[in-house]
Design a protein around this motif. Structure first.
Motif, mmCIF file in Angstrom:
data_model
loop_
_atom_site.group_PDB
_atom_site.id
_atom_site.type_symbol
_atom_site.label_atom_id
_atom_site.label_comp_id
_atom_site.label_asym_id
_atom_site.label_seq_id
_atom_site.Cartn_x
_atom_site.Cartn_y
_atom_site.Cartn_z
ATOM 1 N N ARG A 35 -7.218 8.409 93.230
ATOM 2 C CA ARG A 35 -8.096 8.507 94.438
ATOM 3 C C ARG A 35 -9.343 7.540 94.362
ATOM 4 O O ARG A 35 -9.655 6.877 95.294
ATOM 5 C CB ARG A 35 -8.760 9.991 94.715
ATOM 6 N N MET A 36 -9.759 7.499 93.007
ATOM 7 C CA MET A 36 -10.777 6.563 92.754
ATOM 8 C C MET A 36 -10.378 5.106 93.163
ATOM 9 O O MET A 36 -10.987 4.290 93.595
ATOM 10 C CB MET A 36 -11.185 6.648 91.344
ATOM 11 N N SER A 37 -9.028 4.696 92.436
ATOM 12 C CA SER A 37 -8.796 3.397 92.725
ATOM 13 C C SER A 37 -8.573 2.945 94.161
ATOM 14 O O SER A 37 -8.787 2.023 94.435
ATOM 15 C CB SER A 37 -7.301 3.315 91.928
ATOM 16 N N ALA A 38 -7.759 4.184 94.885
ATOM 17 C CA ALA A 38 -7.583 3.909 96.448
ATOM 18 C C ALA A 38 -9.034 3.597 96.919
ATOM 19 O O ALA A 38 -9.144 2.694 97.944
ATOM 20 C CB ALA A 38 -6.916 5.037 96.861
ATOM 21 N N PHE A 39 -10.081 4.334 96.739
ATOM 22 C CA PHE A 39 -11.299 4.245 97.449
ATOM 23 C C PHE A 39 -11.685 2.705 97.020
ATOM 24 O O PHE A 39 -12.317 2.021 97.978
ATOM 25 C CB PHE A 39 -12.266 5.065 96.633
ATOM 26 N N ILE A 40 -11.677 2.456 95.785
ATOM 27 C CA ILE A 40 -12.334 1.285 95.395
ATOM 28 C C ILE A 40 -11.580 -0.325 96.064
ATOM 29 O O ILE A 40 -11.926 -0.983 96.425
ATOM 30 C CB ILE A 40 -12.191 0.697 93.809
ATOM 31 N N GLU A 41 -10.229 0.001 95.994
ATOM 32 C CA GLU A 41 -9.388 -1.206 96.798
ATOM 33 C C GLU A 41 -9.788 -1.152 98.421
ATOM 34 O O GLU A 41 -10.044 -2.111 98.917
ATOM 35 C CB GLU A 41 -8.093 -0.517 96.668
ATOM 36 N N ALA A 42 -10.254 0.134 98.879
ATOM 37 C CA ALA A 42 -10.566 0.045 100.257
ATOM 38 C C ALA A 42 -11.971 -0.704 100.405
ATOM 39 O O ALA A 42 -12.356 -1.416 101.328
ATOM 40 C CB ALA A 42 -10.922 1.476 100.966
ATOM 41 N N GLU A 43 -12.798 -0.541 99.406
ATOM 42 C CA GLU A 43 -14.134 -1.277 99.414
ATOM 43 C C GLU A 43 -13.982 -2.647 99.092
ATOM 44 O O GLU A 43 -14.629 -3.623 99.713
ATOM 45 C CB GLU A 43 -15.128 -0.524 98.350
ATOM 46 N N VAL A 44 -13.097 -3.126 98.198
ATOM 47 C CA VAL A 44 -12.851 -4.755 98.191
ATOM 48 C C VAL A 44 -12.510 -5.167 99.385
ATOM 49 O O VAL A 44 -12.601 -6.453 99.488
ATOM 50 C CB VAL A 44 -11.822 -4.585 97.004
ATOM 51 N N MET A 45 -11.467 -4.534 100.049
ATOM 52 C CA MET A 45 -11.086 -5.300 101.196
ATOM 53 C C MET A 45 -11.904 -5.621 102.365
ATOM 54 O O MET A 45 -12.148 -6.660 103.145
ATOM 55 C CB MET A 45 -10.111 -4.347 102.161
ATOM 56 N N LYS A 46 -13.478 -4.891 102.215
ATOM 57 C CA LYS A 46 -14.466 -5.149 103.222
ATOM 58 C C LYS A 46 -15.245 -6.283 102.760
ATOM 59 O O LYS A 46 -15.708 -7.183 103.482
ATOM 60 C CB LYS A 46 -15.426 -4.188 103.214
ATOM 61 N N MET A 47 -15.136 -6.860 101.371
ATOM 62 C CA MET A 47 -15.700 -8.080 100.875
ATOM 63 C C MET A 47 -15.136 -8.797 99.614
ATOM 64 O O MET A 47 -15.595 -8.558 98.309
ATOM 65 C CB MET A 47 -17.240 -7.531 100.407
ATOM 66 N N PRO A 48 -13.842 -9.232 99.964
ATOM 67 C CA PRO A 48 -12.841 -9.427 98.597
ATOM 68 C C PRO A 48 -13.562 -10.542 97.897
ATOM 69 O O PRO A 48 -13.438 -10.395 96.625
ATOM 70 C CB PRO A 48 -12.014 -9.988 99.408
ATOM 71 N N GLU A 49 -14.392 -11.349 98.288
ATOM 72 C CA GLU A 49 -14.829 -12.286 97.499
ATOM 73 C C GLU A 49 -15.935 -11.758 96.495
ATOM 74 O O GLU A 49 -16.406 -12.639 95.296
ATOM 75 C CB GLU A 49 -15.323 -13.455 98.288
ATOM 76 N N ARG B 78 -7.503 -19.382 97.682
ATOM 77 C CA ARG B 78 -8.237 -20.552 96.765
ATOM 78 C C ARG B 78 -9.530 -20.274 97.489
ATOM 79 O O ARG B 78 -10.733 -20.413 96.757
ATOM 80 C CB ARG B 78 -7.611 -21.952 97.089
ATOM 81 N N SER B 79 -9.744 -20.135 98.763
ATOM 82 C CA SER B 79 -11.028 -19.880 99.428
ATOM 83 C C SER B 79 -11.680 -18.679 98.755
ATOM 84 O O SER B 79 -12.984 -18.785 98.639
ATOM 85 C CB SER B 79 -10.831 -19.675 101.011
ATOM 86 N N ILE B 80 -11.196 -17.514 98.818
ATOM 87 C CA ILE B 80 -11.598 -16.352 98.289
ATOM 88 C C ILE B 80 -12.411 -16.968 96.723
ATOM 89 O O ILE B 80 -13.360 -16.301 96.411
ATOM 90 C CB ILE B 80 -10.801 -15.132 98.189
ATOM 91 N N ALA B 81 -11.265 -17.419 95.987
ATOM 92 C CA ALA B 81 -11.779 -17.767 94.818
ATOM 93 C C ALA B 81 -13.058 -18.639 94.648
ATOM 94 O O ALA B 81 -13.902 -18.363 93.695
ATOM 95 C CB ALA B 81 -10.349 -18.353 93.843
ATOM 96 N N ARG B 82 -12.900 -19.604 95.290
ATOM 97 C CA ARG B 82 -14.334 -20.371 95.285
ATOM 98 C C ARG B 82 -15.661 -19.632 95.970
ATOM 99 O O ARG B 82 -16.640 -19.786 95.219
ATOM 100 C CB ARG B 82 -14.064 -21.703 96.221
ATOM 101 N N ARG B 83 -15.429 -18.773 96.896
ATOM 102 C CA ARG B 83 -16.370 -17.915 97.213
ATOM 103 C C ARG B 83 -16.779 -16.910 96.220
ATOM 104 O O ARG B 83 -18.107 -16.393 95.998
ATOM 105 C CB ARG B 83 -15.894 -17.288 98.618
ATOM 106 N N HIS B 84 -15.875 -16.575 95.562
ATOM 107 C CA HIS B 84 -16.028 -15.589 94.268
ATOM 108 C C HIS B 84 -17.104 -16.288 93.244
ATOM 109 O O HIS B 84 -17.876 -15.726 92.750
ATOM 110 C CB HIS B 84 -14.945 -14.987 93.656
#
Length: 290
Positions: free
Chosen positions: A256-270, A63-69
Motif C-alpha cells: 500500500r505504501m509503495s502504491a501510494f508513493i508511485e501515485a505521488e511520483v506520477m504527479k511530479m516525476p522529475e 531524457r527530458s525528465i532526467a534533465r529536469r531531475h
C-alpha cells in the motif's frame, strides 16, 4: 585541501542565502545542466530507473525528465543555504505548510510522517521542525565539515531528536510514545534485511517494512508528507492519516505504501530521487540492473 575546499564551498553557500530565490534557482538550473552532462555514471542510474518505471514512454521523454531531475536536484541543494541561515520569517514565506492540523493527534496518539524521497524533503524537514519538535533518523556524511553543517542546520528550530541509523528503532519507538512525531523516509534500498519485495511501477522492489512495524508497535497514525518544489519556494502537504492502517500483514501494508508513493511520483516525476539505486537489491536469482 579537503578542509579548504569544504570551507570555500560552505562560504559560497552562505553567500547564496542573501540572494533572491530566483537568482539561486538560476544558478541551480545552470549547475543541474552541467551535472547532467558531467556525471555520466549518475545519469545512467537515473535513465535506468526511468526505463524500468516508464517502459511505455519514449526515450526523448525520459531524457527530458532526467534533465529536469538534475536541475531540480541542484536547485534543492543550493536552497539549503536558506534552510541553514535564513531567518524564520523568510523561511515561513519560502516554505508553506498545508494540513498542519494533521501533525499531531488531539487524543495524543503517536504520529509517523511518511516522507517519500522527493527533492524537497529537506524543506519539509525545516518547516516541520519549525512547527514542533520531531524525530528524524540520519546517516552521517563522509565529509566531516558538511556533516557538521547539515547537523547544525537540522537543529536550528525546536531541538529535534536526531538519531543515527545505528541507534536502532527502539529509540524511535520510545520517542514516539513520548509524543514526538517521527519524520520517516522509508523508500530507499537498504538491502534485503527487514524488507519485502513489493511492486514499484511494476518492478519487484526491496522495501523496508518499518512503517508497518512501527505503527503496529506504537499504535501510531501514519500521516503522508509530500514535498513539492515550486517556482517561489516549496509547498509541503500533510495528508489526513491513513485509515485501516496497519492492515492484515506487513507485506500488504508495504505494498500500500509503495502504491501510494508511485501515485505521488506520477504527479511530479522529475522531483523524485531517481539518482538513487532504488532497484539495486534484486530478488534471489535475478540479475542486477545497474
Amino acid at each position: 585541501m579537503t578542509a579548504l575546499l569544504s570551507y570555500l564551498a560552505l562560504a559560497l553557500m552562505w553567500l547564496l542565502h542573501w540572494l533572491p530565490l530566483r537568482v539561486t534557482r538560476a544558478c541551480g538550473t545552470a549547475l543541474g545542466l552541467a551535472l547532467y552532462f558531467a556525471i555520466p555514471q549518475r545519469r545512467r542510474i537515473v535513465m535506468t530507473n526511468l526505463r524500468l518505471c516508464f517502459p511505455q514512454r519514449n526515450e526523448s521523454w525520459r531524457r527530458s525528465i532526467a534533465r529536469r531531475h538534475f536541475i531540480a536536484f541542484a536547485c534543492s541543494t543550493l536552497d539549503r543555504a536558506y534552510f541553514w541561515w535564513s531567518s524564520r520569517q523568510r523561511l515561513e514565506r519560502l516554505i508553506r505548510l498545508n494540513g498542519r492540523e494533521h501533525l499531531k493527534d488531539a487524543s495524543g496518539k503517536p504520529t509517523i510522517m511518511l516522507v517519500p524521497h522527493f527533492i524537497g524533503l529537506d524543506a519539509a524537514g525545516v518547516v516541520v521542525s519549525m512547527a514542533t519538535p520531531a524525530i528524524s533518523v540520519y546517516s552521517r556524511l563522509k565529509n566531516p565539515y558538511f556533516d557538521a553543517q547539515f547537523h547544525a542546520g537540522r537543529m536550528r528550530f525546536n531541538q529535534p531528536l536526531l538519531l543515527s541509523r545505528q541507534d536502532g528503532m527502539r529509540r524511535v519507538l520510545k520517542a514516539l510514545r513520548e509524543g514526538f512525531p517521527f519524520f520517516y523516509l522509508p523508500d530507499l534500498d537498504f538491502g534485503a534485511k527487514d524488507a519485502v519485495f513489493v511492486p514499484f511501477f511494476g518492478v519487484p522492489t526491496a522495501t523496508i517494512t518499518g512503517v508497518s512495524r512501527l505503527a503496529r508497535l506504537s499504535r501510531a497514525r501514519v500521516v503522508p508528507c509530500i514535498a513539492r518544489m515550486t517556482q517561489d519556494g516549496y509547498d509541503i502537504t500533510l495528508l489526513p492519516p491513513w485509515e485501516n492502517y496497519p492492515g492484515e500483514s506487513l507485506e500488504a501494508d508495504t505494498s500500500r505504501m509503495s502504491a501510494f508513493i508511485e501515485a505521488e511520483v506520477m504527479k511530479m516525476p522529475e522531483q523524485y530521487l531517481w539518482s538513487h539505486k532504488r532497484f539495486k537489491t534484486r530478488p534471489p536469482g535475478e540479475k542486477g540492473v545497474y
